[in-house]
Design a protein around this motif. Structure first.
Motif, PDB file in Angstrom:
ATOM      1  N   GLU A   1       1.494   1.936   6.946  1.00 44.95           N
ATOM      2  CA  GLU A   1       0.664   2.520   8.012  1.00 44.95           C
ATOM      3  C   GLU A   1       1.315   2.350   9.382  1.00 44.95           C
ATOM      4  O   GLU A   1       1.236   3.251  10.230  1.00 44.95           O
ATOM      5  CB  GLU A   1      -0.735   1.897   8.007  1.00 44.95           C
ATOM      6  CG  GLU A   1      -1.537   2.311   6.783  1.00 44.95           C
ATOM      7  CD  GLU A   1      -2.939   1.718   6.742  1.00 44.95           C
ATOM      8  OE1 GLU A   1      -3.323   0.999   7.684  1.00 44.95           O
ATOM      9  OE2 GLU A   1      -3.650   1.970   5.752  1.00 44.95           O
ATOM     10  N   VAL A   2       1.932   1.192   9.619  1.00 52.36           N
ATOM     11  CA  VAL A   2       2.618   0.966  10.898  1.00 52.36           C
ATOM     12  C   VAL A   2       3.818   1.906  11.004  1.00 52.36           C
ATOM     13  O   VAL A   2       4.017   2.563  12.032  1.00 52.36           O
ATOM     14  CB  VAL A   2       3.043  -0.514  11.040  1.00 52.36           C
ATOM     15  CG1 VAL A   2       3.995  -0.703  12.222  1.00 52.36           C
ATOM     16  CG2 VAL A   2       1.813  -1.408  11.210  1.00 52.36           C
TER      17      VAL A   2
ATOM     18  N   VAL B   1       6.761  -9.006   4.178  1.00 55.47           N
ATOM     19  CA  VAL B   1       5.423  -9.148   3.588  1.00 55.47           C
ATOM     20  C   VAL B   1       4.633  -7.849   3.712  1.00 55.47           C
ATOM     21  O   VAL B   1       4.402  -7.367   4.821  1.00 55.47           O
ATOM     22  CB  VAL B   1       4.655 -10.293   4.283  1.00 55.47           C
ATOM     23  CG1 VAL B   1       3.300 -10.513   3.616  1.00 55.47           C
ATOM     24  CG2 VAL B   1       5.469 -11.582   4.288  1.00 55.47           C
TER      25      VAL B   1
ATOM     26  N   ALA C   1       2.709   5.508  11.621  1.00 54.31           N
ATOM     27  CA  ALA C   1       2.271   5.729  13.005  1.00 54.31           C
ATOM     28  C   ALA C   1       3.484   5.877  13.916  1.00 54.31           C
ATOM     29  O   ALA C   1       3.532   6.767  14.780  1.00 54.31           O
ATOM     30  CB  ALA C   1       1.395   4.562  13.481  1.00 54.31           C
ATOM     31  N   TYR C   2       4.463   5.017  13.698  1.00 55.65           N
ATOM     32  CA  TYR C   2       5.684   5.039  14.519  1.00 55.65           C
ATOM     33  C   TYR C   2       6.446   6.343  14.315  1.00 55.65           C
ATOM     34  O   TYR C   2       6.811   7.028  15.278  1.00 55.65           O
ATOM     35  CB  TYR C   2       6.539   3.836  14.127  1.00 55.65           C
ATOM     36  CG  TYR C   2       7.863   3.751  14.832  1.00 55.65           C
ATOM     37  CD1 TYR C   2       7.938   3.379  16.165  1.00 55.65           C
ATOM     38  CD2 TYR C   2       9.047   4.028  14.151  1.00 55.65           C
ATOM     39  CE1 TYR C   2       9.157   3.288  16.819  1.00 55.65           C
ATOM     40  CE2 TYR C   2      10.274   3.936  14.792  1.00 55.65           C
ATOM     41  CZ  TYR C   2      10.322   3.576  16.124  1.00 55.65           C
ATOM     42  OH  TYR C   2      11.533   3.499  16.758  1.00 55.65           O
TER      43      TYR C   2
ATOM     44  N   HIS D   1      -0.205 -11.072   1.082  1.00 58.35           N
ATOM     45  CA  HIS D   1      -0.341 -12.333   1.816  1.00 58.35           C
ATOM     46  C   HIS D   1      -0.327 -13.565   0.899  1.00 58.35           C
ATOM     47  O   HIS D   1       0.352 -14.555   1.181  1.00 58.35           O
ATOM     48  CB  HIS D   1      -1.642 -12.291   2.636  1.00 58.35           C
ATOM     49  CG  HIS D   1      -1.923 -13.559   3.378  1.00 58.35           C
ATOM     50  ND1 HIS D   1      -1.362 -13.849   4.600  1.00 58.35           N
ATOM     51  CD2 HIS D   1      -2.683 -14.646   3.059  1.00 58.35           C
ATOM     52  CE1 HIS D   1      -1.780 -15.044   5.006  1.00 58.35           C
ATOM     53  NE2 HIS D   1      -2.586 -15.548   4.084  1.00 58.35           N
TER      54      HIS D   1
ATOM     55  N   ALA E   1       9.201 -14.374   8.656  1.00 56.54           N
ATOM     56  CA  ALA E   1       8.451 -13.355   7.923  1.00 56.54           C
ATOM     57  C   ALA E   1       8.405 -12.056   8.719  1.00 56.54           C
ATOM     58  O   ALA E   1       8.122 -12.066   9.921  1.00 56.54           O
ATOM     59  CB  ALA E   1       7.043 -13.858   7.635  1.00 56.54           C
ATOM     60  N   THR E   2       8.707 -10.937   8.072  1.00 55.89           N
ATOM     61  CA  THR E   2       8.532  -9.630   8.702  1.00 55.89           C
ATOM     62  C   THR E   2       7.344  -8.929   8.035  1.00 55.89           C
ATOM     63  O   THR E   2       6.909  -9.307   6.944  1.00 55.89           O
ATOM     64  CB  THR E   2       9.787  -8.752   8.587  1.00 55.89           C
ATOM     65  OG1 THR E   2      10.064  -8.509   7.199  1.00 55.89           O
ATOM     66  CG2 THR E   2      10.991  -9.427   9.225  1.00 55.89           C
ATOM     67  N   TYR E   3       6.817  -7.933   8.741  1.00 51.19           N
ATOM     68  CA  TYR E   3       5.598  -7.250   8.287  1.00 51.19           C
ATOM     69  C   TYR E   3       5.971  -5.842   7.867  1.00 51.19           C
ATOM     70  O   TYR E   3       6.434  -5.045   8.687  1.00 51.19           O
ATOM     71  CB  TYR E   3       4.609  -7.229   9.447  1.00 51.19           C
ATOM     72  CG  TYR E   3       3.219  -6.719   9.130  1.00 51.19           C
ATOM     73  CD1 TYR E   3       2.460  -7.313   8.137  1.00 51.19           C
ATOM     74  CD2 TYR E   3       2.665  -5.666   9.847  1.00 51.19           C
ATOM     75  CE1 TYR E   3       1.170  -6.873   7.871  1.00 51.19           C
ATOM     76  CE2 TYR E   3       1.371  -5.224   9.599  1.00 51.19           C
ATOM     77  CZ  TYR E   3       0.627  -5.838   8.603  1.00 51.19           C
ATOM     78  OH  TYR E   3      -0.646  -5.399   8.344  1.00 51.19           O
TER      79      TYR E   3
ATOM     80  N   SER F   1       4.566  -2.577   6.653  1.00 50.12           N
ATOM     81  CA  SER F   1       3.334  -1.807   6.473  1.00 50.12           C
ATOM     82  C   SER F   1       3.629  -0.321   6.556  1.00 50.12           C
ATOM     83  O   SER F   1       4.142   0.165   7.571  1.00 50.12           O
ATOM     84  CB  SER F   1       2.334  -2.207   7.566  1.00 50.12           C
ATOM     85  OG  SER F   1       1.416  -1.155   7.799  1.00 50.12           O
TER      86      SER F   1
ATOM     87  N   ARG G   1      -1.813  -1.254   0.995  1.00 52.84           N
ATOM     88  CA  ARG G   1      -3.214  -0.983   0.662  1.00 52.84           C
ATOM     89  C   ARG G   1      -3.397   0.432   0.152  1.00 52.84           C
ATOM     90  O   ARG G   1      -4.473   0.810  -0.262  1.00 52.84           O
ATOM     91  CB  ARG G   1      -4.086  -1.205   1.899  1.00 52.84           C
ATOM     92  CG  ARG G   1      -4.136  -2.670   2.258  1.00 52.84           C
ATOM     93  CD  ARG G   1      -4.989  -2.960   3.478  1.00 52.84           C
ATOM     94  NE  ARG G   1      -4.738  -4.340   3.849  1.00 52.84           N
ATOM     95  CZ  ARG G   1      -4.547  -4.777   5.094  1.00 52.84           C
ATOM     96  NH1 ARG G   1      -4.597  -3.926   6.097  1.00 52.84           N
ATOM     97  NH2 ARG G   1      -4.315  -6.031   5.339  1.00 52.84           N
TER      98      ARG G   1
ATOM     99  N   PRO H   1       1.092  -5.749   3.611  1.00 56.59           N
ATOM    100  CA  PRO H   1      -0.221  -6.168   4.124  1.00 56.59           C
ATOM    101  C   PRO H   1      -1.111  -6.859   3.083  1.00 56.59           C
ATOM    102  O   PRO H   1      -1.886  -7.740   3.436  1.00 56.59           O
ATOM    103  CB  PRO H   1      -0.850  -4.842   4.576  1.00 56.59           C
ATOM    104  CG  PRO H   1       0.304  -3.981   4.918  1.00 56.59           C
ATOM    105  CD  PRO H   1       1.388  -4.339   3.943  1.00 56.59           C
TER     106      PRO H   1
ATOM    107  N   ALA I   1       3.015 -14.395  -0.207  1.00 56.69           N
ATOM    108  CA  ALA I   1       3.795 -14.905   0.938  1.00 56.69           C
ATOM    109  C   ALA I   1       3.501 -16.387   1.160  1.00 56.69           C
ATOM    110  O   ALA I   1       4.410 -17.174   1.428  1.00 56.69           O
ATOM    111  CB  ALA I   1       3.479 -14.100   2.203  1.00 56.69           C
ATOM    112  N   VAL I   2       2.229 -16.773   1.021  1.00 55.98           N
ATOM    113  CA  VAL I   2       1.861 -18.186   1.184  1.00 55.98           C
ATOM    114  C   VAL I   2       2.550 -19.029   0.093  1.00 55.98           C
ATOM    115  O   VAL I   2       3.140 -20.078   0.386  1.00 55.98           O
ATOM    116  CB  VAL I   2       0.323 -18.362   1.125  1.00 55.98           C
ATOM    117  CG1 VAL I   2      -0.061 -19.831   1.021  1.00 55.98           C
ATOM    118  CG2 VAL I   2      -0.323 -17.731   2.365  1.00 55.98           C
TER     119      VAL I   2
END
Lengths: 364, 364
Positions: free
Chosen positions: A59-60, A29, A63-64, A34, A53-55, A57, A95, A31, A37-38
Motif C-alpha cells: 500500500e505504501v 517486514v 501510494a508512492y 509482525h 527493520a525495514t517496512y 508495504s 494485508r 505489515p 519479525a518479533v
C-alpha cells in the motif's frame, strides 16, 4: 505466540541465512508479518547480530508510485544500506495480495530499472525470502486461516538436512546426465542438459538457495523437443491460466494452446526471442507442500511436480563465463507427475508415478 | 482515509522537513502509523523524492534487546543508511506505549551508547518526529480514540507560518533580555539568560525545530534563584509525578518536595551535578494543545504553560563554542501560567494570566 513462529524464525536464521555474531542484518517486514519479525528479532538478539527493520508495504509503495511523476532515481541511501549489510531477511505478509493491482506495468518496470544497483547490492548479501502465513495469503490459497497456517508450516518446518541429502541424489543424476525426457498425460518432452549444473535448492544460502520454503532441484535445459501440458492451474499477470500445452521444435515453442489464459501465454511468448525457449527445468521435492496455493514460492516446490520456465536461465546452472537463455521474463509453469508419469535421464527412469528410484515403492 | 491524515502528511513534508525533488528520505513507520505512512508516501511521490521505509516497533526492539547477551556493536549498515539520507521522518504510533516496559534501563543505555554514531548521522539530516494518533496514544492520554484524533490534529494542523511569526516576538524579547522572572502560585523564580539565544521552535527544520507538533520558544537559563511549583502532572520513568516544588540557590536545587513521585525526582537530582541545574526554560505557545496528555511531544508545547528542564542544555541556545549545563539527563517539568501568573523579562511583563503583551486582553 504459536510455537511454530519461533521454529520458523530459527530455521530462517540458522539453516537458511547462517546468521553469525556481528552480522549486519536487514529485516524486511510485511505489515502482517509482525509476529514473525518479533520471533526473528529474538533469535538475532541471541546470536549477537545487528538488526535494522525495514517496512515492506504494497500500500505504501502503491501510494508512492501512483503519485510519482518523472524519471525514477536510484536511492543512494537504500543502496548504501544493502552494500553494508551481510544478510537480508524478507518476511512477506501483506494485508491484500492485490495491493498494487492498479499500478501500471510501465511504472513498476521503470521503478525496478532505476533500482538495479539496489537489487544487485541486495543479491550480494546472504538474502532469504520467506512468508508469514497471513489471512491475505490464506485467501489467495482458498483456505481457512488456521488451515493455511498448518499448510505453510508443513512446508517450512522440514528436516532440511535430510531433504538436502535426498535432493543431492537428484542433483547428481542431472549433473551426470545429458538428456532428460519427461512423459506424462499430454506430455512427451526431451531436453539437453549436457554441461549444465543443477542447483540443490535446499532453502539455505549454503546451497545457493534463497527461498524458505524451498525444496527443488533445477537446471537450465536447451534444445527442447516435443510437447508438454501443464495441468497445475496458476495466476499469471493477474489472469487465471489452466492446461497450457506447448509444442517445441529445435528448442523453441512452435505451437501452443490453453484451456484458459491463452492470451497471457501469447503475451509471454512474444516478449522476446528468449521467451520462446526454456530457462529452467525444476523437480519439486518438498512433500510438505501437497497442494496448489497459487503462490509460486510454494507451488514450484510441491512434491511430485515438475516445472519448466519460459525465459531467463539462472547463471548458477551454466558453465563459468557462459550465458544461457536470455529474456526479460521468467515464467514458471507446473505439471503434476504423481500418476502415469516418468522422468528419464539418458534413458534410465529416475522417477515414476511420483516415486524416485531410491525410494520404497519405486518400480523401475 | 480521514482528510486530516493527508493534511498532516503535507505539513510534515512541506513545512517541517522541506522535502525537495531527489531527496533520499527515510520514513520510520510505527506499527499503527500505516495510514500516515501511505499519505506521506503519496506526497513523497508527488515531490519526486526517494523513499525507504523502516519499521519502528517497540515489540521488535524489546524482543531483540531482551535476548541480546554481550556488548552491543554499532550497526554499520544503519549508519551508512543515515549518512546517505537527506531527510528522516519518524511516524510514531505503536500499539502499546509500554511495549518496552520490561527492558532494563542498563540494557537500553548500553544499546543507545553503542549507537551514538547512528544517532549522530541521523541528527545530521533534516529529521522530523511526529506521531500518528493511535488507540494506544489515546489511552495514554485518557481519551476516546475519536476525541484524541481531534486533539492531535488541532495541535498539528496549525497555521505554522503565523505561529512562527508570533513566537519570533517571544524570541526577540528573550534574546534582548538578561533576567527572566516567573511568578505564579507557589512560584517566584529568577534566571539569567544574558548571552543566550532562544530557539523559535516552529515545527520546521528551517527553524532548527524537529518536532511536529511544536510551538515553544526555549532558551538555556543559568544562575537560577527562588522556588517553583510544577502543577501539570506527568509520568517520569514510568512513575506518576505531581506538584513538584524545587528551591534554587545560586543556580542549584537546594530543596525539593512533591505531592507524588518524590523518589523519582530524588533519583533525577542525584544523577550528576548538572541534574541539579536547569538546562532549559521553555514557553509553550501552541494553543491547539489545550490539555495535558502525558506525552512530552505535546505537553511541553501547550499554550499558556512554562516548562523548565533539569539537566542538559541545548547547544543551539549557547554562544558558539561555549558549553552549557551538562548532564546525562534532561527532564522537563511543566507549570500552568493561564491564571494568577506573570512572566517578566528585565522587569517588564511579557505575559500575564496567559496573555502576551502583543495580544488583545493583555493587562500590562
Amino acid at each position: 505466540m504459536d510455537e511454530r513462529v519461533r521454529e520458523h524464525a530459527e530455521v530462517l536464521i540458522d539453516w537458511s541465512a547462517r546468521v553469525e555474531e556481528g552480522d549486519d542484518v536487514v529485516l524486511s517486514v510485511g505489515p502482517d508479518a509482525h509476529d514473525l519479525a518479533v520471533a526473528v528479532a529474538e533469535k538475532l538478539g541471541e546470536r549477537g547480530a545487528n538488526l535494522l527493520a525495514t517496512y515492506s508495504s504494497g500500500e505504501v509503495t502503491r501510494a508512492y508510485l501512483r503519485e510519482y511523476d518523472g524519471e525514477f532515481d536510484e536511492p543512494a541511501h537504500e543502496r548504501a544500506l544493502y552494500e553494508h549489510a551481510d544478510v537480508v531477511l524478507s518476511l512477506g505478509g501483506g494485508r491484500n495480495t492485490s495491493a498494487m493491482a492498479d499500478v501500471s506495468g510501465d511504472t513498476r518496470q521503470a521503478y525496478d530499472t532505476a533500482r538495479a544497483g539496489v537489487r544487485e547490492a541486495r543479491f550480494d548479501t546472504r538474502w532469504v525470502s520467506t512468508i508469514h502465513p497471513t489471512r491475505a495469503l490464506a485467501q489467495q490459497a482458498n483456505m481457512a486461516y488456521e488451515e493455511y497456517r498448518d499448510f505453510a508450516y508443513d512446508a517450512i518446518l522440514r528436516d532440511w538436512e535430510s531433504l538436502a541429502e535426498e535432493m543431492g541424489r537428484m542433483k547428481d543424476v542431472l549433473d551426470g546426465g545429458s538428456e532428460v525426457r519427461l512423459v506424462s498425460g499430454g506430455t512427451d518432452l526431451s531436453m539437453q542438459i549436457d554441461d549444465r549444473t543443477a542447483v540443490n535448492s535446499a532453502a539455505s544460502v549454503a546451497y545457493d538457495s534463497h527461498n524458505l520454503p524451498s525444496g527443488e532441484v533445477f537446471t537450465a535445459p536447451y534444445a527442447t523437443e516435443g510437447e508438454v501440458t501443464f495441468d497445475v492451474p496458476m495466476t499469471i499477470r493477474g489472469e487465471p491460466v489452466r492446461d497450457v500445452r506447448l509444442e517445441f521444435d529445435d528448442g523453441e515453442v512452435v505451437d501452443y494452446d490453453a484451456e484458459q489464459g491463452g492470451e497471457v501465454i501469447e503475451a509471454v511468448l512474444e516478449t522476446d526471442d528468449g521467451a520462446r525457449r526454456l530457462g529452467e527445468l525444476g523437480i519439486g521435492m518438498n512433500r510438505g507442500i501437497d497442494r496448489y496455493t497459487d503462490t509460486i514460492l510454494f507451488d514450484e516446490k510441491m512434491g511430485d511436480t515438475v516445472h519448466l520456465a519460459l525465459g531467463r536461465a539462472y547463471d548458477a546452472c551454466l558453465p563459468t563465463g557462459e550465458s544461457g537463455n536470455e529474456s526479460a521474463v521468467h515464467v514458471d509453469l507446473i505439471t503434476d507427475v504423481s500418476e502415469d508419469s516418468q522422468l528419464e535421464v539418458d534413458g534410465e527412469t529416475v522417477q515414476r508415478d511420483g516415486r524416485f528410484r531410491w525410494e520404497d515403492g519405486f518400480e523401475g
